[in-house]
Design a protein around this motif. Structure first.
Motif, short mmCIF file in Angstrom:
data_model
loop_
_atom_site.label_atom_id
_atom_site.label_comp_id
_atom_site.label_asym_id
_atom_site.label_seq_id
_atom_site.Cartn_x
_atom_site.Cartn_y
_atom_site.Cartn_z
N SER A 213 37.21 -25.74 -3.49
CA SER A 213 37.56 -26.87 -2.75
C SER A 213 36.57 -27.10 -1.65
N VAL A 214 36.04 -26.06 -1.09
CA VAL A 214 34.91 -26.00 -0.14
C VAL A 214 33.76 -26.94 -0.76
N VAL A 215 33.43 -26.48 -1.94
CA VAL A 215 32.16 -27.33 -2.65
C VAL A 215 32.49 -28.75 -2.86
N LEU A 216 33.62 -29.05 -3.23
CA LEU A 216 33.82 -30.45 -3.21
C LEU A 216 33.81 -31.10 -1.99
N GLY A 217 34.37 -30.36 -0.98
CA GLY A 217 34.45 -31.13 0.32
C GLY A 217 32.95 -31.30 0.67
N LEU A 218 32.05 -30.11 0.55
CA LEU A 218 30.64 -30.51 0.77
C LEU A 218 29.94 -31.74 0.21
N VAL A 219 30.27 -31.60 -1.19
CA VAL A 219 29.58 -32.66 -2.04
C VAL A 219 30.13 -33.98 -1.50
N SER A 220 31.48 -34.31 -1.11
CA SER A 220 32.11 -35.52 -0.64
C SER A 220 31.41 -36.26 0.29
N LEU A 221 30.35 -35.14 1.27
CA LEU A 221 29.67 -35.68 2.42
C LEU A 221 28.37 -36.84 1.77
N LYS A 222 28.34 -36.72 0.56
CA LYS A 222 27.15 -37.59 -0.05
C LYS A 222 27.85 -38.98 -0.64
N ILE A 223 29.19 -38.93 -0.52
CA ILE A 223 29.79 -40.34 -0.85
C ILE A 223 29.72 -41.14 0.41
N PRO A 224 29.52 -42.32 0.22
CA PRO A 224 29.56 -43.17 1.70
C PRO A 224 30.90 -43.35 1.95
N ARG A 225 30.84 -43.46 3.21
CA ARG A 225 32.34 -43.39 4.17
C ARG A 225 32.92 -44.32 3.75
N ARG A 226 32.65 -45.55 3.37
CA ARG A 226 33.23 -46.88 3.05
C ARG A 226 34.11 -46.42 1.66
N TRP A 227 33.37 -45.98 0.82
CA TRP A 227 34.13 -45.79 -0.31
C TRP A 227 34.99 -44.80 -0.33
N GLN A 228 34.82 -43.56 0.59
CA GLN A 228 36.01 -42.74 0.63
C GLN A 228 37.12 -43.36 1.43
N ARG A 229 36.94 -44.31 2.22
CA ARG A 229 38.20 -44.92 3.05
C ARG A 229 38.77 -45.94 1.61
N ASP A 230 38.15 -46.47 0.79
CA ASP A 230 38.75 -46.96 -0.34
C ASP A 230 39.66 -46.11 -1.35
N TYR A 231 39.10 -44.94 -1.46
CA TYR A 231 39.83 -43.95 -2.43
C TYR A 231 41.05 -43.29 -1.69
N MET A 232 40.88 -43.05 -0.43
CA MET A 232 42.19 -42.48 0.20
C MET A 232 43.19 -43.22 0.37
N PRO A 233 44.29 -42.92 0.97
CA PRO A 233 45.60 -43.78 1.09
C PRO A 233 45.06 -44.59 2.26
N ARG A 234 45.57 -46.13 2.04
CA ARG A 234 45.51 -47.01 3.30
C ARG A 234 46.58 -47.12 4.04
N LYS A 235 46.33 -47.67 5.16
CA LYS A 235 47.42 -47.84 6.08
C LYS A 235 48.33 -48.74 5.74
#
Length: 235
Positions: A213-235
């Motif tokens: 879980s920690v490794v995946l969290g650190l790897v996710s830092l390489k993913i553009p923030r805008r893309w992460q906002r698209d992946y995660m639940p929206r308002k």
């Protein structure tokens, strides 16, 4: 008005970005599903209860009610409620963390460490901690390029794949149905890994889930923030 060639070039760039966003998102889905499969297999082999598969726990709850097994009813009701609470907390932590995966994955890792270090057979809260963690995991990715995905359960994914297959066999060309096998494959692979780890380390194998879980969290830092906002639940 912009020249036509420029508009075409802009459209091509947009399509390439969308394609890469989809590939990265599906890679993240596969990895998170491996984590879910690992954790569920370890917890199931150690306790006999599912950690992320609430459909199974719901069926077992119904059987326990029918048999009048009050102890099992209380335990399984607690498991289902813990999973719901975990999903709610996942949404909240995701929002508070700026819709980035790292804070959420660190919370999940902490809960899995607690579950590994407190024996399941003597402390029910340990099992509940692992279930809350798996509920939280679902908030990490909700969709990829508009396609819904599930991380800790694959019945919906198999259903969407099967319906897409049926439409394809009828000559239609539905989009996105093949990718539904990604979370299923990830969870299956993770469960195999989890079973092997549990056989060697017992419940302490959850520490491997926490580390992943920690490794995946650190790897996710390489993913553009805008893309992460698209992946995660929206308002």
């Amino acid at each position: 008005m912009l020249p036509v060639p420029f508009r075409k070039s802009g459209n091509a760039v947009h399509l390439r970005v969308r394609a890469w966003r989809g590939r990265v998102g599906l890679g993240l889905v596969a990895s998170l599903s491996v984590l879910a499969g690992m954790t569920d297999a370890i917890g199931f082999l150690a306790t006999g209860d599912f950690i992320s598969f609430m459909s199974g726990n719901t069926t077992r709850l119904a059987v326990a009610i029918g048999e009048g097994n009050l102890q099992s009813v209380v335990r399984l009701v607690g498991a289902v409620l813990a999973f719901v609470v975990g999903n709610a907390l996942g949404i909240m932590i995701g929002r508070w963390g700026g819709q980035r995966a790292l804070p959420l994955m660190l919370w999940i890792a902490g809960l899995l460490c607690a579950a590994a270090l407190v024996p399941f057979d003597s402390r029910a809260p340990a099992m509940l901690a692992a279930i809350v963690a798996m509920g939280m995991l679902n908030a990490a990715v909700e969709q990829v390029n508009g396609l819904p995905v599930g991380l800790t359960y694959v019945t919906g994914a198999l259903s969407r794949f099967g319906r897409g297959l049926g439409r394809w066999l009828l000559g239609e060309r539905p989009s996105g149905w093949r990718v539904q096998l990604v979370p299923w494959t990830g969870m299956l692979s993770g469960a195999v890994i989890g079973a092997l780890l549990e056989a060697r380390f017992g419940i302490m194998a959850l520490l491997f889930s926490a580390g992943f879980s920690v490794v995946l969290g650190l790897v996710s830092l390489k993913i553009p923030r805008r893309w992460q906002r698209d992946y995660m639940p929206r308002k």
